[in-house]
Motif scaffolding. Structure first.
Motif, short mmCIF file in Angstrom:
data_model
loop_
_atom_site.label_atom_id
_atom_site.label_comp_id
_atom_site.label_asym_id
_atom_site.label_seq_id
_atom_site.Cartn_x
_atom_site.Cartn_y
_atom_site.Cartn_z
N TRP A 140 0.83 -1.22 0.00
CA TRP A 140 0.00 0.00 0.00
C TRP A 140 0.86 1.26 0.00
N ARG A 141 2.14 1.14 0.36
CA ARG A 141 3.01 2.32 0.33
C ARG A 141 3.75 2.46 -1.00
N ALA A 192 -3.58 2.10 -3.43
CA ALA A 192 -3.91 1.98 -2.01
C ALA A 192 -5.27 2.59 -1.67
N LEU A 224 -3.23 -0.77 13.53
CA LEU A 224 -4.39 -0.22 12.85
C LEU A 224 -3.99 0.84 11.84
N GLU A 225 -2.82 1.43 12.04
CA GLU A 225 -2.39 2.51 11.14
C GLU A 225 -1.58 2.01 9.96
N LEU A 237 -10.01 5.77 6.60
CA LEU A 237 -8.98 5.28 5.68
C LEU A 237 -8.24 6.46 5.05
N ALA A 289 -4.82 6.04 3.41
CA ALA A 289 -3.96 5.59 2.30
C ALA A 289 -2.84 6.60 2.05
N ASP A 290 -2.25 7.08 3.13
CA ASP A 290 -1.17 8.07 3.06
C ASP A 290 0.17 7.34 2.93
N LYS A 291 0.65 7.25 1.70
CA LYS A 291 1.88 6.48 1.43
C LYS A 291 3.11 7.15 2.05
N GLU A 292 3.23 8.45 1.84
CA GLU A 292 4.39 9.19 2.33
C GLU A 292 4.46 9.15 3.85
N ALA A 302 3.18 7.05 5.80
CA ALA A 302 3.10 5.69 6.34
C ALA A 302 1.89 5.49 7.25
N ARG A 303 0.79 6.11 6.87
CA ARG A 303 -0.45 5.89 7.65
C ARG A 303 -1.54 5.40 6.71
N PHE A 304 -1.87 4.14 6.82
CA PHE A 304 -2.96 3.65 5.99
C PHE A 304 -4.31 4.08 6.55
N ALA A 305 -4.39 4.09 7.88
CA ALA A 305 -5.66 4.46 8.52
C ALA A 305 -5.40 5.36 9.72
N ASP A 306 -6.44 6.04 10.15
CA ASP A 306 -6.37 6.92 11.32
C ASP A 306 -6.99 6.19 12.50
N ARG A 307 -6.11 5.69 13.41
CA ARG A 307 -6.66 4.83 14.46
C ARG A 307 -7.59 5.53 15.42
N SER A 308 -7.54 6.85 15.48
CA SER A 308 -8.47 7.55 16.36
C SER A 308 -9.90 7.46 15.83
#
Lengths: 454, 454
Positions: free
Chosen positions: A23-24, A30, A70-71, B175, B177-180, B182-188
């Motif tokens: 996904w990165r 992604a 989760l992140e 969701l 999908a932040d590749k740069e 490194a955050r696919f999701a926002d756990r909060s």
């Protein structure tokens, strides 16, 4: 040695790719992990490449094995049966294989959904039987603990038997639709299941008639001792994970050798190891791609992946140190064969935790093959022609590009070598895999009905 | 009185028709009951007619209530979730409503499958919540007895609550999908379900993000006291069965009146009674069609249908005699409101068993409307404009013709009168039904978020 039959190919559609950091990767989609159009495109690409089937893994939980889980990991995916049914409408030829666990489902529902998919797709359905392996899944189904390994397999065996009986409940030709004669069905060809077992009591019959394939194709992935025995008795395709030719050959001989005891022929079971291909126009380009993926792995995600694969929490240990003392195999209540495989890999090569997760972050225990299209084809051919595989489950590192490269670059090379089909043969997934349509357990058996196709 | 909003239409796709003898009718497609193409054609016809949704009933058993049951009744059907997923790929606008029982399923699976269908269809999924009502179904799921009516509703209520919490587990925007970064999701924005109830313990979160509609539309059909209360608390559409305007008005007032106590507005719940239309170019042609259907009913099939509807075996009684003494309503463990409805119909008109099954063989307890397209439209308009219905679930006697007649003859008449849409508005099923997208129970509520659409 040259083989008369062709090799078979499955496309393992893990979205947005099989590599844990896919996904990165700059060329992966992604944003599209829950976008049906992404899956449709991938399935159509597989069909363009004349793949036997697309294959969907599954699980029933979000895992929080480490604080950033989760992140940094892709933990959402569409449900396989709904997804495959949509793909059935959007494709014509490719087989549709979905994973459903016997531990958290009911045989009646599973038999019916796959029968239904088999009707919708006109004979292209396959069920990948798994038993699940995490506590997180148990806690989503009102249970405290995951069922023990032995009990899971005991339940799985009974589950598959019940499903097959349900599929056989209506003999071929039971539906008459005779308006004049006022006979919609021929009751002499309808049979109750009447199953009274340890795990299930199911009266039946199913409220769907016998599927077009007789039974949707049954796939199995376990490689532990009970897993191999279950496969030898019930599976028609085995999806398995081996690193070396010798291991794969030994497994192939072992499982094929068990078939006779269940009255089955070697051709009745196709062995398709997973392979993780990193394809470049040059070998150097492939190596750069691999290095790029490795640098994209967040440390915690790598440790968590490895912890999950061996069912043991590695997060307290230094990432640049060796694997700690692991529990005995008998104590492992997850995927036993994967545990064994990774432990011996680490021991053999003296790998640190980081090195080991980098090694498995792509292939996740399956065989990594890297290089030019020619080199990739060489590596597939070697296993196919030396008693290690009847075909392969292709696990693209990222999507859509990883599958497109395989279809556009490797498939033509396999076709040139006469190893792979150039047009779809037959009509059903069974026809393509060279699997015979099963006899109906309730119907009188015609003489000489054990002939196999393919 | 004229209403500002339009009426809503569902197409009840019972194959090959809603009339119990539809499979014998010369213009029905009795051979196609398991043919996906038949459903695709029907769904496309409904979409051509600008229907809000297609609607699939379901059950989990083959019934053998009488010796010829297996021969004279259509007891096979494709499974709704697989079927609707395929239809999602083959249609663009029409909503997709499927029946799934809370008695024989798990909340995690149901939440996930409908979430998945909602993604695949881009916001067109609806779940018709039922509690099942036969012993035959219990016996397909390792149980001796069907759960008692009260317990079924208790379980259903908890089930729907858990499903909604699972749907809310990932807030909108979770969701990244932040590749740069490194955050696919926002756990909060990800929340465990952590449900500990009497019937279920579910940790969550779901492994699918929040569906496009927030929640797929929840439909409910029970009209018993606990059924009405469940609907007032949780349903967004009620699918119900009434014979007379007065009954339907009383029900409409009753249920809409219960909404306030759950903080809901009248517009938050659409009441859509079932109607069984027999359409002719002339009234006489419609009557001939009805008579033709009646003569096609095999006696045993008629008695069995009636027995099933009232959960009481009528086969020992003379078919041309009156209904025998039936059990008290409290003893009935099936559909209580249907039982009441048919008993009072038989009493009121002094019907024999044969006359009663002929009466119900088509509409099965729903309202039969007969006549020319103008007369059909009149009858729909009367209920719609007099506080008895927000729309209708149309139950074609046979398919494909019965639905085609409605779309080609009745829909244009409803459109001419300004009662029905001429183009699809909005994008999701909620948009079409005039239902607001629900707030997320986990997210901080914005001020003034209770506005309703439509």
């Amino acid at each position: 040695m040259a083989r008369k039959e062709k090799l078979r190919l499955g496309a393992f559609l893990m979205i947005p790719g099989h590599h844990v950091a896919s996904w990165r990767y700059e060329h992966s989609n992604a944003e599209g992990v829950l976008d049906y159009g992404f899956y449709r495109q991938a399935a159509k690409t597989a069909e363009r490449g004349k793949f036997d089937m697309v294959f969907l893994a599954d699980g029933y939980a979000v895992h929080e094995r480490f604080p950033q889980a989760l992140e940094q990991a892709v933990q959402v995916r569409l449900e396989p049966l709904t997804l495959l049914s949509a793909l059935a409408a959007d494709t014509e030829h490719v087989g549709l294989a979905g994973t459903v666990s016997t531990t958290y489902n009911e045989p009646f529902h599973v038999a019916r959904k796959f029968a239904s998919l088999d009707y919708i797709s006109e004979g292209r359905a396959a069920w990948n039987v798994v038993t699940s392996n995490t506590e997180d899944e148990a806690r989503n189904f009102s249970r405290d603990k995951h069922l023990l390994h032995e009990l899971r397999y005991e339940r799985a065996e009974e589950f598959v038997d019940v499903v097959r009986r349900l599929w056989d409940g209506w003999e071929d030709g039971a539906l008459l639709a005779d308006k004049e004669g006022a006979r919609f069905a021929d009751r002499s060809k309808i049979h109750r299941t009447d199953h009274q077992g340890k795990w299930f009591q199911v009266q039946g019959p199913l409220n769907v008639a016998r599927p077009p394939q007789g039974h949707p194709v049954v796939i199995q992935a376990g490689a532990s001792e009970p897993g191999k025995e279950l496969a030898a008795r019930t599976a028609e395709v085995i999806f398995t994970a081996w690193q070396t030719l010798e291991e794969a050959q030994a497994f192939y001989r072992d499982v094929k050798g068990r078939l006779a005891r269940y009255g089955r022929q070697p051709a009745d079971l196709k062995i398709m190891p997973g392979v993780f291909p990193i394809i470049g126009r040059t070998e150097e380009e492939a190596r750069e791609k691999k290095a790029r993926f490795e640098e994209l792995i967040p440390v915690e995600a790598g440790v968590a992946l490895l912890s999950g694969l061996i069912s043991f929490d590695l997060s307290p240990y230094p990432v640049d140190g060796p694997l700690p003392q692991l529990p005995q195999l008998e104590q492992v209540n997850g995927g036993k064969s994967r545990f064994q495989l990774l432990q011996s890999l680490a021991d053999r090569e003296g790998l640190t935790i980081r090195q080991l997760y980098q090694r498995v972050a792509g292939a996740r225990g399956h065989r990594e093959i890297l290089g030019t299209p020619t080199q990739i084809a060489d590596q597939l051919q070697e296993w196919f022609e030396n008693g290690a595989a009847d075909g392969f489950n292709i696990m693209p590192p990222y999507l859509p590009g990883g599958l497109e490269d395989f279809v556009d670059l490797v498939v033509p090379e396999l076709q040139r070598r006469g190893l792979f089909r150039t047009e779809y043969e037959g009509k059903t997934l069974r026809d393509r895999l060279g699997l015979r349509r099963p006899d109906n357990g309730f119907a009188a058996k015609p003489a000489g009905s054990s002939a196999t196709a393919g």
